[in-house]
Scaffold this active site. Structure first.
Site, PDB file in Angstrom:
ATOM      1  N   LYS A 120      40.594   3.591   4.942  1.00 20.84           N
ATOM      2  CA  LYS A 120      39.195   4.049   4.849  1.00 20.84           C
ATOM      3  C   LYS A 120      38.383   3.460   5.987  1.00 20.84           C
ATOM      4  CE  LYS A 120      40.000   3.406  -0.095  1.00 20.84           C
ATOM      5  NZ  LYS A 120      40.665   2.115  -0.312  1.00 20.84           N
ATOM      6  N   HIS A 160      34.559   5.413   3.329  1.00 16.61           N
ATOM      7  CA  HIS A 160      34.605   4.465   2.214  1.00 16.61           C
ATOM      8  C   HIS A 160      33.364   4.556   1.308  1.00 16.61           C
ATOM      9  CE1 HIS A 160      36.702   0.406   1.217  1.00 16.61           C
ATOM     10  NE2 HIS A 160      36.183   0.932   0.136  1.00 16.61           N
TER      11      HIS A 160
HETATM   12  N1  LIG Z   1      37.159   3.076  -2.624  1.00 16.60           N
HETATM   13  C1  LIG Z   1      36.633   1.975  -3.090  1.00 16.60           C
HETATM   14  O1  LIG Z   1      35.430   1.690  -2.897  1.00 16.60           O
HETATM   15  C2  LIG Z   1      37.479   1.039  -3.889  1.00 16.60           C
HETATM   16  C3  LIG Z   1      36.869  -0.023  -4.587  1.00 16.60           C
HETATM   17  C4  LIG Z   1      37.687  -0.850  -5.340  1.00 16.60           C
HETATM   18  C5  LIG Z   1      39.051  -0.621  -5.384  1.00 16.60           C
HETATM   19  N2  LIG Z   1      39.626   0.400  -4.666  1.00 16.60           N
HETATM   20  C6  LIG Z   1      41.078   0.645  -4.680  1.00 16.60           C
HETATM   21  O2  LIG Z   1      41.525   0.772  -6.022  1.00 16.60           O
HETATM   22  C7  LIG Z   1      42.548  -0.183  -6.278  1.00 16.60           C
HETATM   23  C8  LIG Z   1      42.553  -0.616  -7.724  1.00 16.60           C
HETATM   24  O3  LIG Z   1      41.316  -1.184  -8.097  1.00 16.60           O
HETATM   25  P1  LIG Z   1      41.074  -2.750  -8.326  1.00 16.60           P
HETATM   26  O4  LIG Z   1      42.050  -3.513  -7.525  1.00 16.60           O
HETATM   27  O5  LIG Z   1      39.637  -3.006  -8.094  1.00 16.60           O
HETATM   28  O6  LIG Z   1      41.296  -2.986  -9.865  1.00 16.60           O
HETATM   29  P2  LIG Z   1      42.332  -2.526 -11.014  1.00 16.60           P
HETATM   30  O7  LIG Z   1      43.525  -1.873 -10.442  1.00 16.60           O
HETATM   31  O8  LIG Z   1      41.527  -1.831 -12.044  1.00 16.60           O
HETATM   32  O9  LIG Z   1      42.723  -3.933 -11.646  1.00 16.60           O
HETATM   33  C9  LIG Z   1      43.426  -4.899 -10.927  1.00 16.60           C
HETATM   34  C10 LIG Z   1      43.484  -6.172 -11.776  1.00 16.60           C
HETATM   35  O10 LIG Z   1      44.247  -5.961 -12.955  1.00 16.60           O
HETATM   36  C11 LIG Z   1      45.383  -6.827 -12.967  1.00 16.60           C
HETATM   37  N3  LIG Z   1      46.513  -6.040 -13.467  1.00 16.60           N
HETATM   38  C12 LIG Z   1      47.132  -4.992 -12.854  1.00 16.60           C
HETATM   39  N4  LIG Z   1      48.081  -4.464 -13.634  1.00 16.60           N
HETATM   40  C13 LIG Z   1      48.074  -5.181 -14.776  1.00 16.60           C
HETATM   41  C14 LIG Z   1      48.843  -5.124 -15.962  1.00 16.60           C
HETATM   42  N5  LIG Z   1      49.777  -4.200 -16.140  1.00 16.60           N
HETATM   43  N6  LIG Z   1      48.576  -6.046 -16.945  1.00 16.60           N
HETATM   44  C15 LIG Z   1      47.612  -6.989 -16.780  1.00 16.60           C
HETATM   45  N7  LIG Z   1      46.857  -7.092 -15.665  1.00 16.60           N
HETATM   46  C16 LIG Z   1      47.087  -6.191 -14.675  1.00 16.60           C
HETATM   47  C17 LIG Z   1      45.566  -7.309 -11.552  1.00 16.60           C
HETATM   48  O11 LIG Z   1      46.084  -8.619 -11.501  1.00 16.60           O
HETATM   49  P3  LIG Z   1      47.450  -9.027 -10.745  1.00 16.60           P
HETATM   50  O12 LIG Z   1      47.385  -8.579  -9.327  1.00 16.60           O
HETATM   51  O13 LIG Z   1      47.443 -10.511 -10.908  1.00 16.60           O
HETATM   52  O14 LIG Z   1      48.564  -8.378 -11.516  1.00 16.60           O
HETATM   53  C18 LIG Z   1      44.130  -7.311 -11.030  1.00 16.60           C
HETATM   54  O15 LIG Z   1      43.473  -8.498 -11.418  1.00 16.60           O
HETATM   55  C19 LIG Z   1      42.216  -1.299  -5.285  1.00 16.60           C
HETATM   56  O16 LIG Z   1      43.254  -2.224  -5.127  1.00 16.60           O
HETATM   57  C20 LIG Z   1      41.865  -0.511  -4.064  1.00 16.60           C
HETATM   58  O17 LIG Z   1      43.035  -0.061  -3.411  1.00 16.60           O
HETATM   59  C21 LIG Z   1      38.832   1.235  -3.928  1.00 16.60           C
END
Ligand SMILES: NC(=O)c1ccc[n+]([C@@H]2O[C@H](COP(=O)([O-])OP(=O)(O)OC[C@H]3O[C@@H](n4cnc5c(N)ncnc54)[C@H](OP(=O)(O)O)[C@@H]3O)[C@@H](O)[C@H]2O)c1
Length: 280
Positions: free
Chosen positions: A83, A116
């Site tokens: 992005k 983004h």
């Molecule tokens: N476009 C945007 O503005 C934007 C903004 C935010 C995010 N994103 C993208 O979306 C992706 C996902 O969102 P996110 O990273 O914010 O949050 P998420 O995927 O909703 O949650 C991630 C969290 O949940 C934990 N987790 C993952 N799988 C799990 C499971 N099966 N059981 C228990 N805990 C679990 C992870 O910890 P561990 O790593 O310790 O397992 C981490 O702390 C990002 O990585 C990014 O690529 C985009």
């Protein structure tokens, strides 16, 4: 029906995008990042979502290259998203940002490049740059992120090419039903970020009840709910066992009633900024 981790949705330009991918937000450069990317690909993921602002494109690229070698996969089997960050929104600066991302990732094209955030007064010029990259065949698909309906309407007024994807915050507490409808009507694929609400939904009683009934985890139920709604999603984990768990969602099905119960958890609650009110 989505039956396999490598199943894809077809974007409006014919490009195939995996329904499920790995997110790497807040994962710093280093071994943990490289291992997470490699382990996802080893366990069958074919889509990785990063961004210039995550400052981890180098490690993502390293993980991708090592996995391609070890798993004997050609580059074309992967779907890589990055992005353009807000500071780089502009015609020349967005093209330069794309080149910089490619160079950090060590790739010669991206599968998807997104704006983004919808910075007012800037995103249309950046979109022109994405259209140029796309028309020149340097990127397979282009899209936006964090666009509300009114941002999309504004973009569509002048766009030559419609965005193929809109990646937004979406989880059971923010189900984005109106935006989903709008995007469906315009052939724009919805993609959920923070699908697990950054780990804050695991105690939710209804999700736990449904998870127990299926012998699945809350994370798996949420990811399944996304897929059954036709939403691409990219849960983040750096732990191999969770990377595996989050992809083990193709051997059960939520009933219509369960889908509706999860839909009704909506409370318009965000963990990230509102795209109408951000200051970065
Ligand atoms: N476009 C945007 O503005 C934007 C903004 C935010 C995010 N994103 C993208 O979306 C992706 C996902 O969102 P996110 O990273 O914010 O949050 P998420 O995927 O909703 O949650 C991630 C969290 O949940 C934990 N987790 C993952 N799988 C799990 C499971 N099966 N059981 C228990 N805990 C679990 C992870 O910890 P561990 O790593 O310790 O397992 C981490 O702390 C990002 O990585 C990014 O690529 C985009």
């Amino acid at each position: 029906m989505i039956e396999h981790l490598q199943d894809t949705t077809t974007l409006h330009n014919g490009v195939k995008m995996p329904w499920l991918g790995l997110g790497v937000f807040k994962v710093a450069e280093g071994l943990e990042l490289v291992q997470a990317v490699k382990s996802a690909i080893k366990h069958g993921y074919r889509s990785i979502d990063t961004a210039a602002i995550y400052e981890n494109e180098k490690g993502v690229g390293q993980g991708i290259h090592e996995a391609l070698l070890e798993d004997k996969l050609p580059r074309e089997k992967l779907f890589v998203t990055s992005k353009v960050w807000n500071a780089d929104l502009g015609y020349e600066s967005t093209i330069a940002a794309y080149e910089a991302s490619l160079s950090k990732l060590g790739l010669d094209y991206l599968d998807l490049y997104l704006i983004h955030w919808p910075v007012q007064g800037k995103f249309k010029e950046a979109w022109r740059a994405l259209e140029t990259l796309y028309k020149e065949g340097r990127v397979k698909a282009i899209g936006v992120s964090n666009f509300h309906i009114h941002h999309l309407e504004e973009l569509l007024q002048d766009a030559e090419i419609k965005p193929m994807v809109n990646q937004v915050e979406l989880h059971p507490y923010l189900n984005q039903q109106e935006l989903i409808r709008f995007c469906k009507d315009h052939d724009i694929q919805m993609e959920a970020w923070s699908p697990l609400m950054q780990g804050q939904l695991f105690d939710q009683p209804i999700l736990n009840e449904i998870a127990t009934k299926h012998g699945k985890s809350v994370a798996q139920v949420i990811i399944r709910w996304d897929l059954q709604h036709g939403i691409v999603t990219i849960p983040k984990s750096t732990k191999e066992h969770r990377i595996i768990e989050n992809a083990d969602v193709f051997n059960f099905r939520l009933s219509d009633e369960e889908m509706t119960r999860i839909d009704s958890l909506h409370q318009n609650h965000r963990v990230g900024p509102d795209p109408d009110n951000f200051d970065f």
